[in-house]
Design an enzyme around this catalytic site. Structure first.
Site: not given
Ligand code: PEP
Ligand code: MG
Length: 880
Positions: A453, A615, A749, A772-773, A836
């Site tokens: 985060h 999103r 993802e 990322n995921d 992204c």
């Protein structure tokens, strides 16, 4: 046929780099263009590999080629190696294909022995010089070849100095050096059990072997690991006649760059020392003079040198780093290579070389390392400042910052608002801390990775962040953190460098970013050649504005959860989460609707006419509630005070937090799963998006809306939500009395989404890879933990060459992406596809995205210029 292992400098050229190493190839090239180079020969990189193949032995064949080359060199120079009257002396140096400065070994003055030193003394009429040269040789040979510790030699010199009651090397005379030499020879015998070899040919072979061996010394291995140089290239060895810069006042030595390597200014930049050897310049014992002063000392040599600089630059069409020596009034060029430079210099030099007609625009684009641009976009620590880091974490968001240590985000806000600079230090940050991050100069966390985060938020804001700095042990109670013995207290000043991950105690000098005309010029050229579009990940009108200024062509990801976290919304979001019934939830959501609508209007307006991907809510709901431990503390405090009303509310909240708690929240109730279980949340968001779009369209502002559903793994998840979005849209359009065009797409993802992309594509107008995921789920690495705990070890052990959260894993994650692109486009040939995840701003990953045919990359605003350049480099290197 026997293999050719040895090349005279007359035989090679610049194109033979992989065989002769960078230095050998360049020396041969300089001989070819007629420059004054001390002659010699190169033993090839293949010879080095053969040496290792033969269990660290020089083969007979190689041996005879080396002696033949030596014979030829002796004939050319009219001198014999180690001759007693007028000895030929040589240097033996490594020369890898990719330069590894200072990593491998060098031996100078080879050929001297107890007899030839006398010849050198007689010939040069300089006894002191001869014996000094000899002791230097024994010292280097003893250290590098015979592996006697450096200190052993230093302490012998010290003991002689002490005896003589002198302090400086320059005060030592020929006799003193003779004494040192005798002591050196005895010591070598004592330590190694072997005599220092007197036979020059034996000296030569042992030195060549030592250079081969130095390819695998510890520092060379580490350097290769850090710089990603393959281990199997081997090094070449250059044997070159010695020229001496320490033969008197008409001799000297120096190093120069043809342009300034830190600023790029087109002016020869360098230093020299008269009556000195190369190592004296490097060692810094005497202060060298600037190259311009050579004009006064030796005007003819200066002119010749400046002409050679120009010639070499023209010849190599790049800024050169040149080593030279003047021996008795004659100039020799010892080495030339492309000079290392800062990003600022790289940009300026590339543009000026185009203007000078030496290179074309495409070459200029390739000359600027895209990753290095980062340093130009942020404040950074002055590279001339001496700083000592106390700890190193992950370089999570670039730039540097100094400020007072604050552990509590509320306190950061208070102190920050009073005008003090603060660095927020937390074990990790949660959405709750956002107000502290906003006000802080930078963020330091002891846990969490590059996609944690803190990292994501800081990058979005262009603020420095060092995350996962496990060396710092934070004690909130005591208001301090500790690194080993060092204690840093609340209020102390620290500096962090988010580009290197370093943490420093105290304030350090910084340099502000400055975007030069040349910088903009290179990016303009990049835009002309790239085919990938570059968008930004931005969640606020301000970030969108910054992104536009950096050249973004749209927003590829607007993470709406960041809108939920602002202090004025969080209580409403929490109220929504705490609701027991759908009706209650809808009531809270209706309060959020106008606020969200305003957010979107702001962003759409800034991005007028450009696509914006919004999103829908992605993170698990518990992220919007305080954590359980904090609540328990608060509850016990409230109990003690007897505040019953507040106590009840907190207890309720704790109950909810516990109810929402999951073993693996990243694999739990998040993404489209939230939208399916609580459709009212997505419905509110879609309403806000489309109402904003209608409003602006009515005012003549063009809006291109892309609604994105996260974490889809099954076609029916998307199909179901698509229907909900469409129904909601129809209602909004009826209410608004107008219609806008919009697209519905999904993030890709999860591996299953890639494997079934042809089905998912049926309900999608676009795909955007959330790498990322996708990396997290493909590797099964928790993105918040692996970067601190596992990946540094993996990289260290070379299991992985980079963290896959930073550099896209082409083999695994990349294969899934490629499959998804193919499957998706099989169904819809014009399917818009982008990326992204954080990889969207990393040069090697951008290259891969170009290669598999994506339409756009999207990254944090400050990385947009990097992505533009990297996309252009990919387009040049891999024309589609
Ligand atoms: C991703 O997973 O790559 C992504 C962009 O989404 P987030 O980082 O918000 O999970
Ligand atoms: Mg994601």
């Amino acid at each position: 046929m026997t293999k050719k292992y040895v090349y005279s400098f007359h035989e090679g050229n610049a194109g033979m780099r992989s065989l002769l190493g960078g230095k050998g190839a360049n020396l041969a090239e300089m001989v070819k263009i007629g420059l004054p180079v001390p002659m010699g020969f190169t033993v090839t990189t293949e010879a080095c590999l053969n040496y290792y193949d033969e269990d660290e032995k020089i083969s007979e064949d190689m041996l005879s080629q080396i002696f033949q080359a030596l014979d030829n060199l002796e004939r050319e120079m009219g001198k014999k190696l180690g001759n007693n009257e007028d000895p030929l002396l040589v240097s033996v140096r490594s020369g890898a294909v990719i330069s590894m400065p200072g990593m491998m070994d060098t031996i100078l003055n080879l050929g001297l022995n107890d007899e030839s030193v006398k010849g050198l003394a007689a010939k040069t009429e300089n006894e002191r010089f001869a014996y000094d040269s000899y002791r230097r040789f024994i010292q280097m040979f003893g250290n590098v070849v015979m592996e006697v510790e450096h200190d052993v030699f230093e302490s012998i010199i010290d003991s002689v100095k002490q005896k003589k009651k002198i302090t400086q090397d320059t005060e030592m005379d020929a006799e003193d050096w003779q004494e040192v030499i005798n002591l050196y020879e005895d010591k070598i015998k004592e330590v190694t059990g072997r005599e220092f070899p007197q036979d020059p040919k034996e000296q030569l072979l042992m030195s060549i072997e030592a250079v081969f061996k130095s390819w695998n010394n510890q520092r060379a291995k580490v350097y290769r690991r850090i710089n990603k140089i393959p281990d199997d290239l081997g090094t070449a060895v250059n044997v070159q006649i010695m020229v001496f810069g320490n033969k008197g006042d008409d001799s000297g030595t120096g190093v120069a760059f043809t342009r300034n390597p830190s600023t790029g200014e087109n002016k020869v930049y360098g230093e020299f020392l008269m009556n000195a050897q190369g190592e004296d310049v490097v060692a810094g014992i005497r202060t060298p003079q600037s190259i311009e002063q050579l004009k006064d000392v030796m005007p003819d040599i200066y002119k010749q040198f400046i002409d050679i600089c120009a010639l070499l630059e023209k010849h190599y069409r790049d800024m050169q780093d040149i080593e030279f020596t003047i021996e008795n009034g004659k100039l020799f060029i010892l080495q030339t290579r492309s000079g290392k430079r800062t990003a600022q210099a790289a940009v300026k030099i590339a543009v000026e070389l185009v203007n000078e007609g030496l290179i074309n625009k495409e070459e200029a684009i390739l000359r600027v390392p895209a990753g290095q641009l980062e340093t130009l976009l942020h404040r950074r620590i002055d590279p001339n400042a001496k700083v000592e880091a106390i700890a190193k974490g992950l370089p999570a968001s670039p730039g540097a910052a100094s400020g007072h240590v604050v552990f509590d985000p509320d306190e950061a806000e208070t102190i920050g608002n009073e005008g003090q600079k603060v660095v927020l230090v937390r074990t990790e940050t949660t959405p709750d801390d956002i107000h502290g991050i906003v006000i802080a100069q930078g963020v330091l966390t002891s846990r969490g990775g590059m996609t944690s985060h803190a990292a994501v938020v800081a990058r979005g804001m262009g603020k420095p962040c060092v995350s996962g700095c496990e060396a710092i042990k934070i004690d909130y109670e005591k208001g301090e953190f500790q690194v080993g013995e060092i204690v840093v207290k609340k209020g102390d000043i620290i500096s962090i460098d988010g580009s290197t991950g370093e943490v420093i105690v105290g304030e350090v000098p910084m340099i502000d970013p400055e975007l030069s005309d040349e910088f903009n010029q290179v990016l303009k050229w990049a835009d002309e050649v790239r085919t990938l579009k570059v968008r930004a990940n931005a969640d606020t009108p301000h970030d969108a504005q910054v992104a536009l200024e950096f050249g973004a062509e749209g927003i590829g990801l607007c993470r709406t959860e960041h809108m939920f976290m602002a202090p004025d919304r969080l209580p409403i979001v929490q109220q929504m989460i705490m609701s027991e019934t759908k009706e209650e939830r809808e009531k809270a959501l209706s309060k959020l609707l106008p606020i969200q609508q305003e957010d979107f209007e702001g962003i759409f307006k800034v991005m007028e006419g450009l696509p914006v991907t919004v999103r829908l809510l992605d993170p698990p709901l518990h992220e919007f509630l305080p954590n359980a431990e904090d609540l328990i503390v608060e509850i016990s405090e409230l109990k003690a005070k007897g505040c019953s009303k507040e106590l009840e509310a907190k207890q309720e909240m704790l109950k909810k937090v516990r109810a929402l708690s999951e073993m693996n929240p990243m694999l739990g109730l998040r993404g489209c799963r939230l939208g399916l279980l609580y459709p009212e949340i997505y419905i509110m968001q879609v309403k806000a998006i489309l109402k904003a779009a209608c409003n602006l369209t009515k005012r003549g502002i063009k809006v291109i809306t892309e609604i994105e559903i996260p974490l889809v793994g099954h076609e029916l998840e998307l199909k179901t939500l698509r229907e909900i979005v469409e129904e909601t849209a129809d209602k909004v359009f009826a209410e608004e009395g107008t219609k806008v065009h919009y697209f519905i797409g999904t993030m890709i993802e999860l591996p299953r989404a890639c494997l079934t992309a042809e089905e998912i594509a049926n309900s999608a107008d676009f795909f955007s890879f959330g790498t990322n995921d996708l990396t997290q789920t493909t590797f099964g690495f928790s993105r918040d933990d692996a970067e601190g705990k596992i990946l540094p070890h993996y990289v260290e052990q070379r299991i992985l060459s980079d963290s896959p959260f930073i550099v896209l894993d082409r083999k695994g994650v990349g294969s899934l992406m490629k499959m998804a692109v193919e499957k998706g486009r099989d169904v819809k040939s014009d399917l818009l596809i982008g990326i992204c995840g954080e990889h969207g701003g990393e040069p090697s990953s951008v290259e891969f995205c170009h290669m598999i045919g994506l339409d756009f990359v999207s990254c944090s605003p400050f990385r947009v210029p990097i992505a533009r350049l990297a996309a252009a480099q990919a387009a040049i290197n891999f024309a589609r």
